[in-house]
Design an enzyme around this catalytic site. Structure first.
Site, PDB file in Angstrom:
ATOM      1  N   ARG A  77      63.374  41.763  96.225  1.00  0.00           N
ATOM      2  CA  ARG A  77      62.985  40.482  95.345  1.00  0.00           C
ATOM      3  C   ARG A  77      62.545  41.126  94.163  1.00  0.00           C
ATOM      4  NH1 ARG A  77      62.213  35.993  99.590  1.00  0.00           N
ATOM      5  NH2 ARG A  77      62.445  37.280 101.546  1.00  0.00           N
ATOM      6  N   GLY A  86      62.654  31.721  89.222  1.00  0.00           N
ATOM      7  CA  GLY A  86      63.899  31.511  89.334  1.00  0.00           C
ATOM      8  C   GLY A  86      64.829  32.083  88.355  1.00  0.00           C
ATOM      9  N   MET A  88      64.807  35.597  87.575  1.00  0.00           N
ATOM     10  CA  MET A  88      65.650  37.018  87.949  1.00  0.00           C
ATOM     11  C   MET A  88      66.072  36.792  89.217  1.00  0.00           C
ATOM     12  SD  MET A  88      62.780  39.564  86.292  1.00  0.00           S
ATOM     13  CE  MET A  88      61.404  38.946  87.074  1.00  0.00           C
ATOM     14  N   ARG A 320      50.079  33.280  95.759  1.00  0.00           N
ATOM     15  CA  ARG A 320      49.776  33.337  94.528  1.00  0.00           C
ATOM     16  C   ARG A 320      48.745  32.042  94.019  1.00  0.00           C
ATOM     17  NH1 ARG A 320      55.964  31.452  93.285  1.00  0.00           N
ATOM     18  NH2 ARG A 320      56.061  29.675  94.732  1.00  0.00           N
ATOM     19  N   ARG A 648      32.943   9.394  53.910  1.00  0.00           N
ATOM     20  CA  ARG A 648      33.565  10.140  52.863  1.00  0.00           C
ATOM     21  C   ARG A 648      33.938   9.060  51.974  1.00  0.00           C
ATOM     22  NH1 ARG A 648      39.564  12.148  53.882  1.00  0.00           N
ATOM     23  NH2 ARG A 648      39.958   9.963  54.148  1.00  0.00           N
ATOM     24  N   GLY A 836      38.932  19.800  55.290  1.00  0.00           N
ATOM     25  CA  GLY A 836      40.022  18.781  55.450  1.00  0.00           C
ATOM     26  C   GLY A 836      41.087  19.591  55.672  1.00  0.00           C
ATOM     27  N   CYS A 902      37.101  18.687  59.626  1.00  0.00           N
ATOM     28  CA  CYS A 902      37.164  17.348  59.986  1.00  0.00           C
ATOM     29  C   CYS A 902      39.022  17.052  60.133  1.00  0.00           C
ATOM     30  CB  CYS A 902      36.540  16.452  59.338  1.00  0.00           C
ATOM     31  SG  CYS A 902      37.130  16.332  57.482  1.00  0.00           S
TER      32      CYS A 902
HETATM   33  C1  PEP Z   1      42.184  16.203  55.705  1.00  0.00           C
HETATM   34  O1  PEP Z   1      43.131  16.356  54.781  1.00  0.00           O
HETATM   35  O2  PEP Z   1      42.145  17.112  56.623  1.00  0.00           O
HETATM   36  C2  PEP Z   1      41.519  15.115  55.967  1.00  0.00           C
HETATM   37  C3  PEP Z   1      40.446  15.101  56.972  1.00  0.00           C
HETATM   38  O3  PEP Z   1      41.651  14.071  55.047  1.00  0.00           O
HETATM   39  P1  PEP Z   1      42.730  13.060  55.270  1.00  0.00           P
HETATM   40  O4  PEP Z   1      43.420  13.133  56.357  1.00  0.00           O
HETATM   41  O5  PEP Z   1      42.022  11.647  55.176  1.00  0.00           O
HETATM   42  O6  PEP Z   1      43.370  13.210  53.912  1.00  0.00           O
HETATM   43 MG    MG Z   2      42.594  15.072  53.123  1.00  0.00          MG
END
Ligand code: PEP
Ligand code: MG
Length: 952
Positions: A77, A86, A88, A320, A648, A836, A902
């Site tokens: 085996r 599966g 080999m 396993r 923002r 961003g 973000c």
């Molecule tokens: C980004 O550009 O990552 C952001 C968080 O802003 P938006 O998505 O609103 O442009």
């Molecule tokens: Mg942005």
């Protein structure tokens, strides 16, 4: 050990060492496989070692390989370091030949002997000699037809004997020689074939797809055969040490009496459960339970154990670590830590962060999904933009989605070619969203992920027809009002309803425990992107430590505000022009000589009413909006009391808030044409949109079409002109972000005033607030500087007026490469940075975040041009390098610079790991991703510990 012996070999060796009843055998290393791959020959000394190993097996089994009187049969085996199920080859029953089969038929069971032989000849022919397996199948099928046998098991010894004879003929015809009667020759060829299967097409493709290196090689396990099909006191089964779908601590599995492993897989008979085995064979059950307990304690993880019982004797064939559901993964990890089997740190690392996503979203019942697929209800597949499952009535109109979803409380799936801010009211009330275009950071994807609504985007194989109220997927047509089901975790789309199962975070006690442990480990904070108080509440419930992004413009989109926003945007450019003219005239007047003053005053007087009207429209709308925004901020700051909230300022290009240019152009054209012949509008109203437009006109004319046209045309013309004036060829690189606030300062001043009015009001109520004002899309430090100066003045004004001091921060998003490159300059004017990364990825690659995925990006990933989707997982080498430079430069200037992320990447485990490595303070993601990020941040920290200090 796994490097050399492969997973299976290492497991067998370990089990043998533990004294478990493992059929005797030996493992030929991956090194030998690699040597064979290079030279096409076994390395020197290998065959001698195989012969020695074989002797040891013979001694243990009390028989001889190739001895007709008392044959020992073996299997070869494959088994690589990483499981490649599966992919080999393996060959069973080696050692049988014409003489051995005859004696085996006499001493044991005749049918069994011939069955084993026909399996060997077919397997050997197919795998070692490349004979097309279908040719063996055809012979078998023909025999079954001739004897009216339904299943293989209906064939008797005589049939099998005849089949063997035909197999032998086929073998000779295809190979040009007889099936080898010398067992050692069989073995030698089988080992070589297993080695070759490492480079078979299936295996190579699988490794490429799963990113497994191609130079590892496979081990070959030579092991004595044991048989579960030797009568009523034999059988074969699979046991999991815990329930792999619920995680419960109970032996779980199946047992099939008088059968071999492949019969279980083939589903020929329904096996009994392990629980039933406890009733029928308590001794055997106890033996299995004891082995299971020992193996789980040894490996300190749930085990998936294969076993065979041959004439009452238990043999363990393989162990396993068991594949498990998300729910089981969490429960098992937490239970094992509590039992002291693993440490808390290990428990954290045992659960994949993405498992957590699955636990917190509605899921389709997998069986129902499989049934839908069987019934031919699968329609298409798009991008898995926002996870979770949803089913509802198909609607193509956001207004209808709102009415049905909110007022009629019906589940709806909103289907659009792509979505825009105009559709948000519909999205809010939909169970799911499906779009034909758009990628992982398209509008639909971002909005739905934020709201925790399942979404499939970029489903290019569907053709959406708004006029007909339907979409087409190949031959199939889904009409408005039909039921559809979408799986945002896989991107699949189905016709009809597939039932879903709903989760509840508060009830997930094991998950909560695991996340608390993760919180003790992680260094990164986890914040959430939230625009509304209810999102913020959810974020806190999931454990968010702040709001990393409140996109204020989302509140502009609400249905009751759109008209005010339109008024504001339409008046803004003219207001700006006229007020500049008035300012210029006023200063000219002040400096003017007597003879010119009259004329200048006259011009000024003419402009004043115009300016008054524009002020009323522009500043008046802004004031109304300011009042509404104050309420928004009061809500979110109140929920997050004491925790930071990054707000923002307005970011998108203004045209995103206005009706589409193309739509307006059509409407103005129609109205112009219908001036002399209003009836034409009725005669040409074919679609729902046409009918809706007709209604709008009638309403404007109090039921009279001609009057409606006269009333609407000038307004629509004005709107069209205004929209045309805001149109840009490249809006993503146009008048947006802080450029808007600099061009129309009144808008951002209104927002900052609202933030500080809300903050002062809450402070007076003794609620602690920590607003952080964020300026978007700055590329030059002067943009930041000028905005900050103007806005801090507004903040100060409000605080002075209210007699309250609020602790706040001013900072900027880093969304453009130039901002990252000049971060030291930026840091002099910003107290915080927030990456961003949606825009930063877009601007670093020069890939449109709205179009790239549906046009070429996914293809590039398929072709290996890009290692992964940079809009989902941060591109370490490019974007990551910019981020690193930015953090270093920024912190050099300002030690306590707060840095976070973000963009959508803030909820992606691999990106979170990079953020940890770069020393960010927090990641901010959609509320539903907060638990995932808590776990991923802990993983990042623990993996770093392993890198630094080793696996202690
Ligand atoms: C980004 O550009 O990552 C952001 C968080 O802003 P938006 O998505 O609103 O442009
Ligand atoms: Mg942005």
């Amino acid at each position: 050990m796994r490097d050399l012996l492969g997973g299976k070999g290492a497991g067998l060796a370990e089990m043998t060492r533990l004294g478990l009843p493992v059929p005797p055998g030996f493992t030929i290393t991956t090194k030998a496989c690699n040597a064979y791959a290079k030279t096409g020959r076994f390395p020197p000394g290998l065959w001698k070692q195989v012969e020695d190993g074989l002797s040891a097996v013979e001694a243990k089994m009390g028989g001889r390989f190739g001895d007709p009187a008392n044959p020992v049969l073996v299997s070869v085996r494959s088994g690589a370091k990483f499981s490649m199920p599966g992919m080999m080859d393996s060959i069973l029953n080696l050692g049988l030949n014409d003489a051995a089969v005859a004696s085996l038929a006499q001493t044991s069971n005749e049918r069994f002997a011939w069955d084993a032989y026909r399996r060997l000849v077919a397997m050997f022919g197919r795998i070692v000699k490349d004979i097309d397996g279908r040719k063996f199948e055809a012979i078998l099928e023909q025999r079954k037809r001739a004897t009216e046998s339904k299943k293989d098991t209906d064939l008797v010894a005589e049939d099998l004997k005849a089949i063997v004879a035909e197999f032998m003929r086929l073998y000779r015809d295809e190979v040009g020689g007889d099936f080898p009667q010398n067992p050692k020759e069989q073995l030698r060829e089988a080992i070589a074939a297993v080695f070759r299967s490492w480079n078979g097409k299936r295996a190579v493709d699988y490794r490429t797809f799963n990113k497994i290196p191609h130079d590892l090689g496979t081990a070959a396990n030579v092991q004595a055969m044991v048989f579960g099909n030797m009568g009523a006191d034999s059988g074969t089964g699979v046991a999991f040490t815990r329930n792999p779908s619920t995680g419960e601590d109970q032996l779980y599995g199946e047992f099939l009496p008088n059968a071999q492993g492949e019969d279980v897989v083939a589903g020929i008979r329904t096996p009994m459960t392990i629980a039933q085995l406890r009733e029928t064979s308590p001794e055997l059950y106890d033996q299995i339970a004891e082995v299971a307990d020992l193996l789980e304690k040894h490996y300190r993880d749930i085990q998936d154990i294969e076993f065979t019982v041959e004439r009452g004797k238990l043999w363990i064939l393989q162990t396993r670590s068991g594949k498990r559901s998300a729910r089981a993964a969490v429960k098992i990890a937490v239970d094992m830590a509590r039992e002291g089997l693993v440490t808390k740190k290990e428990a954290i690392l045992r659960v994949e962060p993405m498992h957590v996503v699955q636990l917190l979203l509605p899921q389709f019942d997998e069986r129902a999904k499989a049934a839908a697929r069987r019934d031919g209800r699968y329609l298409a597949r798009g991008l898995n933009a926002s996870p979770g499952a949803a089913a509802g009535f198909a609607t193509f109109d956001p207004d209808e989605a709102e009415t049905m979803g909110r007022d009629e409380k019906k589940p709806v799936i909103l289907i659009r070619v792509e979505t825009s801010p105009d559709d948000v009211h519909g999205i809010l009330h939909s169970k799911g969203v499906l779009t034909a275009r758009g990628g992982a950071t398209s509008h639909a994807a971002v909005v739905t992920r934020g709201l925790g609504i399942p979404c499939v985007t970029g489903c290019e194989s569907i053709v959406v027809d708004y006029d007909q109220g339907q979409f087409r997927a190949g031959e199939k047509v889904v009409q408005r009002g039909d039921f559809v089901s979408i799986d945002g975790s896989t991107g699949e789309v189905f016709e009809g309803r597939i039932p879903t199962i709903d989760p509840d975070f508060r009830k997930e006690a094991d998950l909560q425990a695991l996340l608390r442990w993760a919180d003790e480990e992680r260094r990164l904070q986890v914040w959430a992107n939230a625009d509304y108080p209810r999102d913020a509440e959810r974020a806190r419930e999931f454990g968010a430590q702040g709001i990393g992004l409140d996109r204020t413009e989302h509140m502009f989109m609400e249905t009751d505000r759109l008209d005010i926003v339109h008024e504001m945007i339409l008046a803004a450019p003219e207001y700006r022009r006229v007020s500049a003219e008035v300012r210029a005239l006023t200063s000219e007047l002040e400096a003017a000589k007597e003879e010119k003053r009259d004329a200048l005053s006259k011009r000024l007087r003419l402009l004043e009413p115009k300016l008054a009207d524009l002020s009323r429209r522009y500043l008046g709308s802004l004031e109304t909006l300011g009042g509404l925004q104050k309420k928004d901020f009061l809500g979110i700051l109140r929920v997050m009391q004491g925790l930071p909230v990054i707000i923002r300022l307005i970011d998108p290009p203004l045209h995103e808030f206005l009706p589409k240019y193309e739509t307006l152009l059509v409407e103005v054209t129609k109205l112009t044409l219908a001036r002399g012949d209003p009836g034409i509008l009725v005669r040409t109203a074919h679609s729902e949109d046409d009918a809706a437009f007709l209604e709008e006109i009638k309403k404007a004319g109090n039921g009279d079409l001609a009057r409606g046209i006269e009333s609407m045309l000038p307004k629509k013309q004005l709107l069209l002109e205004a929209v045309a004036a805001t149109r840009e060829s490249n809006p993503m690189l146009g008048l947006r972000g802080c450029r808007l606030g600099i061009t129309f300062p009144e808008i951002t001043e209104m927002q900052v005033r609202a933030i500080f009015e809300a903050s002062c009001a809450l402070t007076k109520e003794n609620i602690v607030v920590k607003p952080e004002i964020m300026i978007p899309l700055a590329g030059h430090v002067n943009e930041l500087k000028i905005e900050r100066e103007a806005l801090e003045a507004v903040a100060k004004q409000v605080m002075d007026r209210e007699g309250v001091t609020v602790a706040y921060k001013f900072g900027t998003m880093i969304e453009l490469p130039r901002a990252a490159l000049t971060a030291d300059a930026f840091a002099r004017h910003a107290e915080f940075f927030s990456f961003g990364t949606n825009d930063l990825t877009q601007t670093t690659f020069g890939y449109s975040r709205d179009d790239a995925e549906s046009k070429f990006l996914l293809d590039f990933i398929d072709r290996g041009i890009l290692p992964s989707n940079p809009f989902q997982t941060l591109d370490r080498d490019g974007v990551g390098q910019l981020m690193q430079m930015c953090v270093q430069k920024g912190r050099k200037v300002r030690k306590d610079l707060e840095v976070g992320i973000c963009g959508e990447h803030g909820g992606d485990p691999a990106s979170i790991e990079l953020c940890h490595e770069l020393g960010l303070d927090y990641v901010s993601c959609s509320p539903f991703r907060v638990p995932v990020a808590r776990l991923a941040a802990a993983h990042a920290k623990l993996r770093e510990e392993v890198r630094e200090f080793g696996d202690r």
